[in-house]
Design an enzyme around this catalytic site. Sequence first.
Site, PDB file in Angstrom:
ATOM      1  N   ASP A  20       0.854  -1.194   0.000  1.00  0.00           N
ATOM      2  CA  ASP A  20       0.000   0.000   0.000  1.00  0.00           C
ATOM      3  C   ASP A  20       0.883   1.234   0.000  1.00  0.00           C
ATOM      4  O   ASP A  20       0.757   2.130  -0.830  1.00  0.00           O
ATOM      5  CB  ASP A  20      -0.923  -0.007   1.217  1.00  0.00           C
ATOM      6  CG  ASP A  20      -1.734  -1.299   1.304  1.00  0.00           C
ATOM      7  OD1 ASP A  20      -1.727  -1.938   2.374  1.00  0.00           O
ATOM      8  OD2 ASP A  20      -2.319  -1.677   0.287  1.00  0.00           O
ATOM      9  N   GLU A 279       1.314  -6.599  -5.102  1.00  0.00           N
ATOM     10  CA  GLU A 279       1.032  -5.721  -6.235  1.00  0.00           C
ATOM     11  C   GLU A 279       2.265  -5.047  -6.802  1.00  0.00           C
ATOM     12  O   GLU A 279       2.597  -5.231  -7.977  1.00  0.00           O
ATOM     13  CB  GLU A 279      -0.014  -4.667  -5.839  1.00  0.00           C
ATOM     14  CG  GLU A 279      -0.384  -3.726  -6.957  1.00  0.00           C
ATOM     15  CD  GLU A 279      -1.702  -2.991  -6.711  1.00  0.00           C
ATOM     16  OE1 GLU A 279      -1.871  -1.908  -7.283  1.00  0.00           O
ATOM     17  OE2 GLU A 279      -2.542  -3.509  -5.964  1.00  0.00           O
TER      18      GLU A 279
HETATM   19  O1  TRH Z   1       4.341  -5.981   0.712  1.00  0.00           O
HETATM   20  P1  TRH Z   1       3.319  -6.562  -0.158  1.00  0.00           P
HETATM   21  O2  TRH Z   1       2.882  -7.917   0.168  1.00  0.00           O
HETATM   22  O3  TRH Z   1       2.044  -5.621  -0.181  1.00  0.00           O
HETATM   23  C1  TRH Z   1       0.751  -6.147  -0.343  1.00  0.00           C
HETATM   24  C2  TRH Z   1       0.109  -5.560  -1.514  1.00  0.00           C
HETATM   25  O4  TRH Z   1       0.063  -4.221  -1.400  1.00  0.00           O
HETATM   26  C3  TRH Z   1      -1.312  -6.050  -1.634  1.00  0.00           C
HETATM   27  O5  TRH Z   1      -1.976  -5.377  -2.660  1.00  0.00           O
HETATM   28  C4  TRH Z   1      -2.038  -5.778  -0.387  1.00  0.00           C
HETATM   29  O6  TRH Z   1      -3.304  -6.359  -0.497  1.00  0.00           O
HETATM   30  C5  TRH Z   1      -1.284  -6.415   0.730  1.00  0.00           C
HETATM   31  O7  TRH Z   1       0.041  -5.904   0.815  1.00  0.00           O
HETATM   32  C6  TRH Z   1      -1.961  -6.110   2.004  1.00  0.00           C
HETATM   33  O8  TRH Z   1       3.821  -6.625  -1.665  1.00  0.00           O
HETATM   34  P2  TRH Z   1       4.068  -5.518  -2.773  1.00  0.00           P
HETATM   35  O9  TRH Z   1       2.815  -4.944  -3.271  1.00  0.00           O
HETATM   36  O10 TRH Z   1       4.962  -6.139  -3.764  1.00  0.00           O
HETATM   37  O11 TRH Z   1       4.858  -4.359  -2.028  1.00  0.00           O
HETATM   38  C7  TRH Z   1       6.177  -4.513  -1.586  1.00  0.00           C
HETATM   39  C8  TRH Z   1       6.901  -3.187  -1.705  1.00  0.00           C
HETATM   40  O12 TRH Z   1       8.163  -3.270  -1.026  1.00  0.00           O
HETATM   41  C9  TRH Z   1       7.229  -2.812  -3.146  1.00  0.00           C
HETATM   42  O13 TRH Z   1       7.063  -1.416  -3.318  1.00  0.00           O
HETATM   43  C10 TRH Z   1       8.705  -3.158  -3.287  1.00  0.00           C
HETATM   44  C11 TRH Z   1       9.183  -2.847  -1.917  1.00  0.00           C
HETATM   45  N1  TRH Z   1      10.425  -3.495  -1.501  1.00  0.00           N
HETATM   46  C12 TRH Z   1      11.537  -2.702  -1.354  1.00  0.00           C
HETATM   47  O14 TRH Z   1      11.502  -1.491  -1.620  1.00  0.00           O
HETATM   48  N2  TRH Z   1      12.683  -3.277  -0.888  1.00  0.00           N
HETATM   49  C13 TRH Z   1      12.797  -4.612  -0.636  1.00  0.00           C
HETATM   50  O15 TRH Z   1      13.851  -5.076  -0.239  1.00  0.00           O
HETATM   51  C14 TRH Z   1      11.634  -5.427  -0.847  1.00  0.00           C
HETATM   52  C15 TRH Z   1      11.717  -6.884  -0.603  1.00  0.00           C
HETATM   53  C16 TRH Z   1      10.459  -4.842  -1.255  1.00  0.00           C
END
Ligand code: TRH
Length: 386
Positions: A20, A279
């Site tokens: 999010d 996402e």
């Molecule tokens: O963290 P998420 O599982 O978030 C999810 C989604 O938002 C989903 O829609 C929602 O329903 C749920 O939460 C509650 O996965 P997502 O969307 O891939 O977000 C991870 C974020 O973290 C993304 O912007 C990439 C970032 N990230 C980094 O910046 N550095 C890192 O080392 C890693 C592993 C991720």
Amino acid sequence: MTAAPSRWDVFCQVVDNFGDAGVAWRLARILAIEYGIEVTLWLDRLEALARIEPGISADGAAQRARGVTVRRWTDPLPCAAAADVVIEAFGCGLPEGYLRAMAGRAAPPRWFILEYLSAESWVDGAHGRASPHPRLPLPRRFWFPGFTAGSGGLLRERGLFATRDAFRHDARAQGSLWAALGVPAPRADETRISLFCYPDAPLPALLDAWAGGEDPVTCVIPEGVAAPALECWSARAAPRPGTAPLARGRLSVHVIPFVAQDDYDRLLWACDVNFVRGEDSFVRAQWAARPFVWQLYPQDGGAHLAKLDAFVDRYTAGVAPAAGGAIRRLWQAWNRRPDADPVGTAWLEFARVRPDLVLHGSAWVAQLAVLPELAAGLVTAARDAV
Ligand code: TRH
């Protein structure tokens, strides 16, 4: 052409995890950097953003980074003036006081409800639809990200592909990335895999398949991700970043630090296969144009499996049946679909068609690259609503 309305407020409540905040942050950054818009991101919890953006502290009430003002969403809000454009991320709702400020403006702000990403066919019909506020004279519109011309498209920074390709041709930059992560540079004969999953992923079975496989596999896992599964598999505490990897058979597993969003992109660009979730990482893995495996945020009653199928149908359209089938079966196993193949078996099939998947990765990006870019669409819609 009239200029884009100048002041935008993006509201986001962190339900769970990082996505999010990750999506709202990426949108705010693009609006500020590429359109020179004055953006304030209102977040109820800053911890998630502070993990993925080093310039942000989890304690600051008001701070600036990457051209964006980040403020803690408290109720009542510290400032009452409503912006020209309001983004309500993921239907988080808006504070009552702020709604009244919006209604009190001479011209109501342009109000968009940014929804979750889905490949399902109903998205085109819902995208852009008006949904006037039930009580106040405030127009608002739904804005659906998506994979079609009829949707809002996807977030993509200007020059992203050039940056990606430059990194891929820069051995020194890649070397610096691996050194910073505390992982040795890849050997020519290994498969390097990044893995970002939810706790319920069938990880031990997949690690067994890699450990017992023919080719060497190096898997890198961000700290805190799937730690109980790693400890269950290795019968020891999950390693800390920079410490010795878990090694068994042909597999070595390195735990790496959580990195900034842009470094996470580089990690995806530097790996052969990426396991992603939710996402934002899901979209970034597509822009990386490498084979990937998507784990959806589990929803009650398996509702997420329909979302999985909708995307797999789009993603594998036009792909050779063997490759398409391999993608579908591994993703279904990874998302624990009841009738799925064992994840180890599905991985072997996936690994066999990897050359096709690499080609498809670039073809898919070419397909997506002609779609509207999400932030650009919002700027145009906000400007044209004037
Ligand atoms: O963290 P998420 O599982 O978030 C999810 C989604 O938002 C989903 O829609 C929602 O329903 C749920 O939460 C509650 O996965 P997502 O969307 O891939 O977000 C991870 C974020 O973290 C993304 O912007 C990439 C970032 N990230 C980094 O910046 N550095 C890192 O080392 C890693 C592993 C991720």
